[in-house]
Design a protein around this motif. Structure first.
Motif, PDB file in Angstrom:
ATOM      1  N   MET A 108       0.769  -1.564   0.008  1.00  0.00           N
ATOM      2  CA  MET A 108      -0.085  -0.207  -0.170  1.00  0.00           C
ATOM      3  C   MET A 108       1.093   1.295  -0.063  1.00  0.00           C
ATOM      4  N   ARG A 109       1.536   0.865   0.563  1.00  0.00           N
ATOM      5  CA  ARG A 109       2.703   2.367   0.767  1.00  0.00           C
ATOM      6  C   ARG A 109       3.124   2.563  -0.849  1.00  0.00           C
ATOM      7  N   GLU A 110       3.514   1.118  -1.029  1.00  0.00           N
ATOM      8  CA  GLU A 110       5.036   2.017  -2.141  1.00  0.00           C
ATOM      9  C   GLU A 110       3.777   1.991  -3.713  1.00  0.00           C
ATOM     10  N   SER A 111       2.410   1.920  -3.432  1.00  0.00           N
ATOM     11  CA  SER A 111       1.762   2.508  -4.318  1.00  0.00           C
ATOM     12  C   SER A 111       1.584   3.730  -3.525  1.00  0.00           C
ATOM     13  N   HIS A 112       0.792   4.053  -2.474  1.00  0.00           N
ATOM     14  CA  HIS A 112       1.090   5.554  -2.536  1.00  0.00           C
ATOM     15  C   HIS A 112       2.436   6.343  -2.891  1.00  0.00           C
ATOM     16  N   PHE A 113       3.113   6.037  -2.252  1.00  0.00           N
ATOM     17  CA  PHE A 113       4.650   6.613  -2.581  1.00  0.00           C
ATOM     18  C   PHE A 113       4.923   6.711  -3.879  1.00  0.00           C
ATOM     19  N   ASP A 114       4.477   6.633  -4.778  1.00  0.00           N
ATOM     20  CA  ASP A 114       4.340   5.681  -6.524  1.00  0.00           C
ATOM     21  C   ASP A 114       4.090   7.264  -6.518  1.00  0.00           C
ATOM     22  N   GLY A 115       2.759   7.476  -6.533  1.00  0.00           N
ATOM     23  CA  GLY A 115       2.228   8.362  -6.520  1.00  0.00           C
ATOM     24  C   GLY A 115       2.380   9.416  -6.256  1.00  0.00           C
ATOM     25  N   ILE A 116       2.647   9.373  -5.453  1.00  0.00           N
ATOM     26  CA  ILE A 116       3.518  11.012  -4.135  1.00  0.00           C
ATOM     27  C   ILE A 116       4.271  11.429  -5.044  1.00  0.00           C
ATOM     28  N   SER A 117       5.089  10.767  -5.343  1.00  0.00           N
ATOM     29  CA  SER A 117       6.873  10.873  -6.406  1.00  0.00           C
ATOM     30  C   SER A 117       6.361  11.931  -7.053  1.00  0.00           C
ATOM     31  N   ARG A 118       5.355  11.418  -7.318  1.00  0.00           N
ATOM     32  CA  ARG A 118       5.142  12.263  -9.331  1.00  0.00           C
ATOM     33  C   ARG A 118       4.874  13.393  -8.955  1.00  0.00           C
ATOM     34  N   VAL A 119       3.967  13.747  -7.406  1.00  0.00           N
ATOM     35  CA  VAL A 119       3.276  15.228  -7.322  1.00  0.00           C
ATOM     36  C   VAL A 119       4.252  15.979  -6.233  1.00  0.00           C
ATOM     37  N   GLY A 120       4.220  15.209  -5.707  1.00  0.00           N
ATOM     38  CA  GLY A 120       4.847  16.198  -4.467  1.00  0.00           C
ATOM     39  C   GLY A 120       3.577  16.191  -3.495  1.00  0.00           C
ATOM     40  N   GLN A 121       4.679  16.715  -2.109  1.00  0.00           N
ATOM     41  CA  GLN A 121       4.115  16.167  -1.018  1.00  0.00           C
ATOM     42  C   GLN A 121       2.914  16.841  -0.552  1.00  0.00           C
ATOM     43  N   ASP A 122       2.496  18.452  -1.119  1.00  0.00           N
ATOM     44  CA  ASP A 122       1.492  18.994  -0.824  1.00  0.00           C
ATOM     45  C   ASP A 122       0.302  18.762  -1.139  1.00  0.00           C
ATOM     46  N   VAL A 123       0.150  17.370  -1.667  1.00  0.00           N
ATOM     47  CA  VAL A 123      -1.194  17.530  -2.686  1.00  0.00           C
ATOM     48  C   VAL A 123      -2.414  16.837  -1.366  1.00  0.00           C
TER      49      VAL A 123
END
Length: 183
Positions: free
Chosen positions: A112-127
């Motif tokens: 779950m964290r891998e999928s989550h952080f894959d997406g966040i790594s594409r857009v940034g943490q402030d979303v």
């Protein structure tokens, strides 16, 4: 709403849609939030864990049907009780009832964290959510309500594709003036 909009566009255009898992609970785990929001995140983590377990045990094609079934119970049905939401969503998605126990299990938290952080790594943490990627460019949004249909859906899609094509595009935002409209 964004997922409904993407579904509408995909009915009219040849899109290659891949759904991923994002967790607002993980996104906000180190942030100071209100007690009410923390309680909502605790419930959301159950749903995220459930979807992740379903993916691990039944394949990635189950993400969208289970997500839709959960949304129908929570948003359309107005239920905030995971003990009611989860069995109904599993049944609606055609999944076994015993999968419900996975909502309280951290067995698949790494995935779950891998999928989550894959997406966040594409857009940034402030979303927040939704995060979409178009032609290799990912961003937060669009946050919409209600989900557009027909030509309006295609017009919005074309606009998103247009802003995604400009390397210097980062954000468009305005305050929400109404609650979500589920039709």
């Amino acid at each position: 709403m964004t997922s409904r909009w993407v579904d509408e566009v995909a009915r009219q255009r040849p899109l290659d849609v891949t759904w991923h898992i994002m967790s607002l609970a993980v996104l906000n785990e180190d942030n100071e939030v209100s007690d009410d929001y923390r309680a909502a995140l605790s419930r959301a983590l159950k749903y995220t864990r459930l979807v992740t377990a379903a993916v691990q045990l039944h394949g990635a094609d189950i993400i969208k049907p289970l997500y839709d079934a959960l949304g129908a119970q929570i948003h359309l049905g107005g239920s905030k009780d995971p003990d009611a939401v989860i069995p109904a969503a599993l049944a609606a998605a055609g999944l076994p009832a015993e999968l419900a126990s996975r909502a309280d299990s951290d067995d698949y938290d790494a995935q779950m964290r891998e999928s989550h952080f894959d997406g966040i790594s594409r857009v940034g943490q402030d979303v927040g959510t939704p995060v979409i990627a178009v032609n290799g460019v990912a961003f937060f949004g669009p946050v919409i309500s209600p989900a557009p249909r027909g030509q309006e859906a295609l017009n919005l899609w074309d606009g998103v594709v247009a802003v995604a094509s400009y390397d210097g595009f980062f954000e468009i935002k305005r305050s929400r003036t109404r609650e979500p409209i589920f039709d």
